[in-house]
Design a protein around this motif. Sequence first.
Motif, mmCIF file in Angstrom:
data_model
loop_
_atom_site.group_PDB
_atom_site.id
_atom_site.type_symbol
_atom_site.label_atom_id
_atom_site.label_comp_id
_atom_site.label_asym_id
_atom_site.label_seq_id
_atom_site.Cartn_x
_atom_site.Cartn_y
_atom_site.Cartn_z
ATOM 1 N N GLY A 187 10.548 -35.465 81.003
ATOM 2 C CA GLY A 187 10.801 -35.487 79.505
ATOM 3 C C GLY A 187 11.702 -36.549 79.038
ATOM 4 O O GLY A 187 12.307 -37.329 79.834
ATOM 5 N N ARG A 239 9.581 -27.354 83.083
ATOM 6 C CA ARG A 239 8.038 -27.405 83.444
ATOM 7 C C ARG A 239 7.299 -26.169 83.273
ATOM 8 O O ARG A 239 6.203 -26.047 82.512
ATOM 9 C CB ARG A 239 7.979 -27.915 84.923
ATOM 10 C CG ARG A 239 8.521 -29.514 85.154
ATOM 11 C CD ARG A 239 7.273 -30.095 84.759
ATOM 12 N NE ARG A 239 7.616 -31.617 85.156
ATOM 13 C CZ ARG A 239 7.149 -32.153 86.334
ATOM 14 N NH1 ARG A 239 6.602 -31.579 87.403
ATOM 15 N NH2 ARG A 239 7.453 -33.367 86.721
ATOM 16 N N GLY A 285 7.037 -37.303 79.385
ATOM 17 C CA GLY A 285 7.050 -38.113 78.034
ATOM 18 C C GLY A 285 7.419 -37.431 76.987
ATOM 19 O O GLY A 285 7.569 -37.810 75.770
ATOM 20 N N GLU A 286 7.314 -36.059 76.992
ATOM 21 C CA GLU A 286 7.512 -35.145 75.594
ATOM 22 C C GLU A 286 9.246 -35.054 75.260
ATOM 23 O O GLU A 286 9.777 -35.120 76.322
ATOM 24 C CB GLU A 286 7.102 -33.685 76.113
ATOM 25 C CG GLU A 286 7.091 -32.943 74.703
ATOM 26 C CD GLU A 286 6.563 -31.475 75.190
ATOM 27 O OE1 GLU A 286 6.845 -30.806 74.122
ATOM 28 O OE2 GLU A 286 6.292 -31.195 76.145
ATOM 29 N N ARG A 287 9.360 -35.229 74.322
ATOM 30 C CA ARG A 287 10.934 -35.153 73.764
ATOM 31 C C ARG A 287 11.361 -33.939 73.753
ATOM 32 O O ARG A 287 10.661 -32.842 73.290
ATOM 33 C CB ARG A 287 10.862 -35.845 72.189
ATOM 34 C CG ARG A 287 10.458 -37.258 72.222
ATOM 35 C CD ARG A 287 9.979 -37.761 70.845
ATOM 36 N NE ARG A 287 11.253 -37.777 70.044
ATOM 37 C CZ ARG A 287 11.752 -38.934 69.521
ATOM 38 N NH1 ARG A 287 11.818 -40.018 70.502
ATOM 39 N NH2 ARG A 287 12.852 -38.897 68.872
ATOM 40 N N VAL A 288 12.802 -33.739 74.076
ATOM 41 C CA VAL A 288 13.481 -32.624 74.085
ATOM 42 C C VAL A 288 14.803 -32.944 73.247
ATOM 43 O O VAL A 288 15.811 -33.784 73.659
ATOM 44 C CB VAL A 288 13.860 -31.959 75.314
ATOM 45 C CG1 VAL A 288 14.669 -30.710 75.357
ATOM 46 C CG2 VAL A 288 12.459 -31.856 76.362
ATOM 47 N N THR A 301 12.186 -33.321 65.320
ATOM 48 C CA THR A 301 11.193 -32.248 65.630
ATOM 49 C C THR A 301 10.818 -32.525 66.971
ATOM 50 O O THR A 301 10.395 -33.783 67.626
ATOM 51 C CB THR A 301 9.826 -32.656 64.752
ATOM 52 O OG1 THR A 301 10.275 -32.664 63.444
ATOM 53 C CG2 THR A 301 8.851 -31.572 64.895
ATOM 54 N N ALA A 302 10.434 -31.217 67.729
ATOM 55 C CA ALA A 302 10.410 -31.141 69.113
ATOM 56 C C ALA A 302 9.851 -29.748 69.413
ATOM 57 O O ALA A 302 10.231 -29.000 68.662
ATOM 58 C CB ALA A 302 11.401 -31.738 70.125
ATOM 59 N N ARG A 303 8.976 -29.476 70.500
ATOM 60 C CA ARG A 303 8.857 -28.134 70.940
ATOM 61 C C ARG A 303 10.221 -27.377 71.374
ATOM 62 O O ARG A 303 10.543 -26.279 71.237
ATOM 63 C CB ARG A 303 7.728 -28.327 71.817
ATOM 64 C CG ARG A 303 6.231 -28.528 71.418
ATOM 65 C CD ARG A 303 5.238 -27.823 72.317
ATOM 66 N NE ARG A 303 5.428 -28.561 73.553
ATOM 67 C CZ ARG A 303 5.620 -27.690 74.615
ATOM 68 N NH1 ARG A 303 5.587 -26.344 74.521
ATOM 69 N NH2 ARG A 303 5.627 -28.095 75.841
ATOM 70 N N GLU A 349 10.404 -25.129 68.499
ATOM 71 C CA GLU A 349 9.591 -24.042 68.763
ATOM 72 C C GLU A 349 10.622 -23.067 69.969
ATOM 73 O O GLU A 349 10.727 -21.693 69.749
ATOM 74 C CB GLU A 349 8.421 -23.949 69.412
ATOM 75 C CG GLU A 349 7.341 -24.684 68.558
ATOM 76 C CD GLU A 349 6.131 -24.800 69.355
ATOM 77 O OE1 GLU A 349 5.823 -24.388 70.423
ATOM 78 O OE2 GLU A 349 5.126 -25.852 68.871
ATOM 79 N N LEU A 383 6.891 -28.228 79.437
ATOM 80 C CA LEU A 383 7.084 -29.545 79.198
ATOM 81 C C LEU A 383 6.139 -30.392 79.812
ATOM 82 O O LEU A 383 6.139 -30.426 81.089
ATOM 83 C CB LEU A 383 8.756 -29.727 79.678
ATOM 84 C CG LEU A 383 9.293 -31.213 79.355
ATOM 85 C CD1 LEU A 383 9.364 -31.382 77.965
ATOM 86 C CD2 LEU A 383 10.514 -31.285 80.220
ATOM 87 N N ARG A 384 5.821 -31.476 78.882
ATOM 88 C CA ARG A 384 4.923 -32.510 79.541
ATOM 89 C C ARG A 384 5.637 -33.917 79.805
ATOM 90 O O ARG A 384 6.715 -34.228 79.185
ATOM 91 C CB ARG A 384 3.639 -32.874 78.517
ATOM 92 C CG ARG A 384 2.700 -31.318 78.494
ATOM 93 C CD ARG A 384 1.713 -31.703 77.476
ATOM 94 N NE ARG A 384 2.150 -31.857 75.889
ATOM 95 C CZ ARG A 384 2.519 -30.964 75.230
ATOM 96 N NH1 ARG A 384 2.198 -29.564 75.646
ATOM 97 N NH2 ARG A 384 2.563 -31.430 74.073
#
Length: 247
Positions: A78, A46, A53-56, A87-89, A105, A50-51
């Motif tokens: 997440g 967090r 529903g965001e994918r990791v 692709t993900a952050r 990233e 990390l938001r």
Amino acid sequence: MTWTELVMAAAPTKGDQPAVSDVRTGEVVSYSAFVRRVTRAAAGLRRQGLRFGERVLVNVPLGASLPVAVHSVAWAGGVAVLGAAGTARMMITQRDHDPAAAKVERVFSFLPAPGATPFGDLLNSGALEFGPLAGPAIAPDGRRVLDHDELAADLRRVAARLVIGKDDVVINAASGVFRGLRVVDLAMMSGAHVVIAHEPSLVGCRVLAQERRATLVVAPYDVARRLLGDPVLRVIDERAVVSSLGM
């Protein structure tokens, strides 16, 4: 109760008793340590932005680190995408990753790796006490997304059918990452001790079961079939832990 809450539910009574043992590394994670790592790593994710529903991407083999990584992502809100490509952050790995396959990233690694941040750095501050009430949680194949309600309801159904007890020692010889993760989830929600085998062979399972005084083995069909008839061991075909999810 969400998926991760269900998996952690036995921790208050099990405390420092072993939850997951990894035969390959020798690591043993207690129930209390599991909760501590998951909630602190979730807080760290967090902090990294990390938001919900965001994918990791989670590229971690079946072992003691896998459930920590996956449930940290889920507890942070997440979606843990199992695999080495996409692709993900953010990405969580055991060691290395292929930049051509995983376009990310930030990389957090359990073992030292060039350009990666140690996973342990996520544990450096307070815990995230409350996870999401519902919502998406894991993408086992990178496409289909399962949510907390679906995963928790399925765990309850499978647990009622398989009846794993708090005193069981479970040999986890599942052949795939997601199947192996579901075995860990089932064992932990029941308060059992799950031992992760990295050689799902007939001889390997028998030797490990004898060494660990196991009471239950979850293995691929061919191995499970040949283990049937053992007077001490209960044997479960690994397909039983994911069949109700259609996987």
